[in-house]
Motif scaffolding. Sequence first.
Motif: not given
Length: 309
Positions: A215-235
């Motif tokens: 897979v590929s995307g516009t955001l990588e993060a070392n925090s799963a919670d940060a990814l969760r919040m980005a997903a909730i934001s619709g990213l």
Amino acid sequence: MDKLTSMVVFTKVAKAGSFASAAKEMGLSRAMATKHVMQLENSLGVRLLNRTTRHLSLTEVGMVYLERCLQILDDLEETELAVTRLQTEPRGTLKLNAAPFFGAYHLAPAIAAYLEIYPDVNVELVLQAGYVDLVEEGFDLAIHLDELRDSSLIARKLGTSQRIVCGAPGYFEKRGVPKTPEDLKKHNCLSNSSLPPRDQWQFVSQDGKSTVIKVSGTLEANSADALRMAAISGLGLVLLPTYMVGQDIRKGRLQAVLTDYVPAAADIHAVYPHRKHLSAKVRTFVDFLHERFHPTPYWEEWMHPQGGE
């Protein structure tokens, strides 16, 4: 001979004024009771009792020693009672370790509910990622969300957590809903850089076939919670454990997809160093968590609308 037993014998003899009476009370022979007192006198180098054929009396030193013996034995009884109560009644400080997200979102509310039932317990909650040495760092208990490494630890399964692909409803309105893992190649997939390989998501179909999608995307993060919040934001889309996103899915902030391709569930364990003489605070807290999270944890209730597994 055991000095503590000899002290007990001495106090019994002093109170009864008789070797025979004290011996009978303790289930000893008169000769053994006499031997205990003589051993004390020899070790101290003093005479504790004045003996005649008809009467026993304490010497001046014996009276002082008796007073001290009674205090020591009372202190010992209180200490044993306190320790016994720690084993039978939950009390004292419970030092607990867990991963940050699980600890904050699931353990903290559980601890609050537990302390309502057991107010004599205090909890020291340490949230940190990664493996900890329970014995070296003084933890009573840890919650493990990944594979158990130390076979010497005692582990009790508390529940499970699936990993699920999800995204915000608004994202799916714009980009469409993936129907198969292959469709993820067309989507913005947000990756966890602390879990290599970060760009490879694994799936298992209902027939047991395993598939790995790059897979590929516009955001990588070392925090799963940060990814969760980005997903909730619709990213974009995330592949995260249900204990992180289950409540978001239930409340409609996220929408689960590809539910026919989820990997095998990961077990959640309570681990502690010893099974023998397990303290009441550890035993009751583990029982409490097991009842709270088992068999279907509340973060996966949306997956089991009938309450079954």
